[in-house]
Design an enzyme around this catalytic site. Sequence first.
Site, short mmCIF file in Angstrom:
data_model
loop_
_atom_site.label_atom_id
_atom_site.label_comp_id
_atom_site.label_asym_id
_atom_site.label_seq_id
_atom_site.Cartn_x
_atom_site.Cartn_y
_atom_site.Cartn_z
CG HIS A 167 16.39 66.37 -1.99
ND1 HIS A 167 17.11 65.26 -1.67
CD2 HIS A 167 17.30 67.31 -2.33
CE1 HIS A 167 18.41 65.52 -1.82
NE2 HIS A 167 18.54 66.76 -2.21
CE LYS A 173 20.52 77.51 1.61
NZ LYS A 173 21.51 77.93 2.63
#
Length: 933
Positions: free
Chosen positions: A144, A591
Amino acid sequence: MQRVDDKNLRARVKLFGNILGTVLAEQERPQVLETVEALRKGFIDLRQHEDPAKRRALMRLIGALDPHTLSHVVRAFATYFLLANIAEEDFANQQRRRHVQSGERLWYGSFDDTLRQLKAEGVSAGQLQQMLDALRFQPVFTAHPTEAKRRAVLEAQRRLYVLARRLNDPNLAEHQRRSLDQQILNQVQVLWKTDEVRIQKPVVEDEIKNGLFYFRETLFDTVPRVYRNLERALDNVYADEGGAKAFRVPAFLRFGSWIGGDRDGNPFVTHDVTKMAVRLQSREVLKHYRRRIEELQVQLTHSASLVRPSPVFEARMTADEDIVAEAFGAKPGRYAFEPYRRKLHLMHYRLGRQIARIETLLDGGSDPGRGAGYGSEDDLLADLLAISDSLISHGDSNVAAAELQDMIALVRTFGFFLAELDIRQESSRHTQAVAELFAKAPNLPDYNELNESARVGVLADLLSHAGTPLLYAQDLSDGTREILRVMRTMADLRREISPRAFGAYVISMTHQASHVLEVLFLASFAGLCGRHQDGSWHCDIRVAPLFETIDDLAKIEPTLEQLLDVGTYRALLKQSGNIQEVMLGYSDSCKDGGILASSWSLYKAQRLISRSTETRGLACRVFHGRGGSVGRGGGPTHDAILAQPPGTVNGDIKFTEQGEVLSAKYSNADTATYELTMGVSGLIKASRCMSVACTPDRADFIEIMDDLAQRGEASYRDLTDRTPGFIDYFYEGTPVAEIGLLNIGSRPSHRSKGDRSKYSVRAIPWVFAWAQSRQTIPAWYGIGSALKGWRGDDAERLQTLRAMVREWPFFRALLSNSAMSLSKSEMSIAREYADLCGEAGGSVFDRIQAEFNESNTQMLEVFEADELLGDNRQLAMSLARRNPYLDPINHIQIIALRHYRDAPESDQAERLRWQLPLLRSINALAAGMRNTG
């Protein structure tokens, strides 16, 4: 506040700072060092005493600099942070070494302290053995894109760490110390002339090799050290029950990887890339085994005239007779009277043939076959155990327990595969593939028209048919063809490298039970699962549904129960080990709904997963998709494991290690040993419910947390989903778009190109951008409103919250991690980023400022503290050292952003002039704050 004597640390940071100053003075124009010093001293003064006139003068100084000079000023601060990070890491390891040498009880989280705590709770040797037998600790390395540093910089950082550690020797002569100082200066000078910004975007092969760096440089040495430290603690704490010899310590460390397997949103991860990743991993570990074998050959020089090897060893020597001529060539009698050296030479040769085969395949050649190579890692392990047992049989048990034992530990941990490669793909891709295959078969219904119950039924029925299904057609879409190729690749590599080469097949955005059955149906075409002609089941693939959004986490129980009640699925699950793995996504849930809703939904999900599997007699493994930052599930691993629901861990845990976390934890052996130990000891503590009664969560605490999560989510969604202009504020008031220019990962930063919605932007750039603008809202927004709304002015409710912090590890870890992130926010600087949005940014910023103030106030009240990091003096001092150096970089970044964005699209030269200082400012802030995404 706990006092920390950091005199030596401050001296080391000062030494490194002086060396950097020398390099700048010798290698750069005088203006660079003069500017750095003016900004450094000026912002230190402003931190101590605000002076508007001085602040304006410093801003004028920054504003007058050309892009080239600004780039070098930023690089100087970034290099300072890198050196300060090295000094802090070495200082922490020094403290622990001194602690060990003192002979006192070791630190919180050490094996020694953990076992003493368990024994004090009444855990017997037998109960501890039960916990050890269940132990399985698996970090999973991912690519990532949160590591802003290049591998060349990471390697330079490691060299500097090694030199810094040598400086600690009190017996160094003066000339030796001067020599070390010179070597450090040389390395800093080389580092200064190494570009920290990637010129090209990394390809997946680069990311694979970056991941291998940590195994090669650190983990091959660290893993045996961890096992030895645990055995030493068992000797110390359970001496009255026989010490380490009374226990069987299994190979509880496992490593996983997503690098080359994670294709969710990354079109560059193909079946060929997956093949390359597994082969590169295998080559890496085989080469290390060969080096270890060479070292053992030098040591195990026993003569056949002085010792008599065991019958098992002799039998394994006899079994190798058919490769003697090939291995020894013109010297068939070599080591004829040194049995262990002879055996080790044969083992060295066999590993060499395996490496040659892999290199041929990596070069695109045809498979030469195994030849003299080992058939499996179990065969190599059997050879090593035969040598060990033989040594023990003639009185050399102490020799067997030395380097040979370390080699055995490595083979048990890494096998021939190094790290289990997980495959990840998004659920809709499988649904599309299944629908296409159904459409090619005249006897199957239209899959797209089926409801969920019908899909589950037809897939279960097809999977229960004997034999591997035939492929209905060749004219398939590229997407479907690629998924089937991935399945075949998995089957081929299990045979070529190891049956343990792959971990789980992770399905992102799992919404229903059919999503899991779809993967198994597609896998059946490669023979990975299904039913034999005699009716028996087989399954060589583990499927892990990934639940990511708040809505999916809320529906986890009915989805999982529907899946686990399908007879066909249960039969396949039994064949793959009877362990249901479930992955939980921290990043997207945070998120989506904010830190409170995310954390609490994840906590409740674990309880539901545990209940759903336990009632059906199944084991479960929760795979935690944690990032490095708090907004993506980060925080100290030990405390994070202890914060799991009581009775849900049971010795087995798996979690992602992402981006900058890899370099922070695994670049150096001392730090890696500490981090792995802290994780394993946390796992042991969290698993004690297997042996002793654990106190369940208080019902009133759960009820309060339900209320807080609802309030926090409402506050967060009100900002991110319902505030006019919020998305514009995010894109214009942070460098999120410019982060994409950094070339730090192969995966795109958005799910849909051109879509600026909160859904489209990935969690990593979301968190990274907020951190750069010094707001870090993913880690704390909504906490202040929730705490204030629930407690109001009720003194009794405040006392209840304080009790929750004292008594409930989950709540304490949640607030502590958020407080750490809150302390990294700097609203005065965030306001300047808001100015990039024009007048519209003011109203959004005012809301963020108000929530920041409320969160700060409420946390101090709940913690009964005068400052947020009152219980972590070392971190508070580290941030205090860094803030005056971070401030000017933020100001430079804001100026660079203005110039870069104001330049016309047609004037690429002007944009490029400002792009470099801008990108370097992003790198510098990431290094200074010690987290990105």
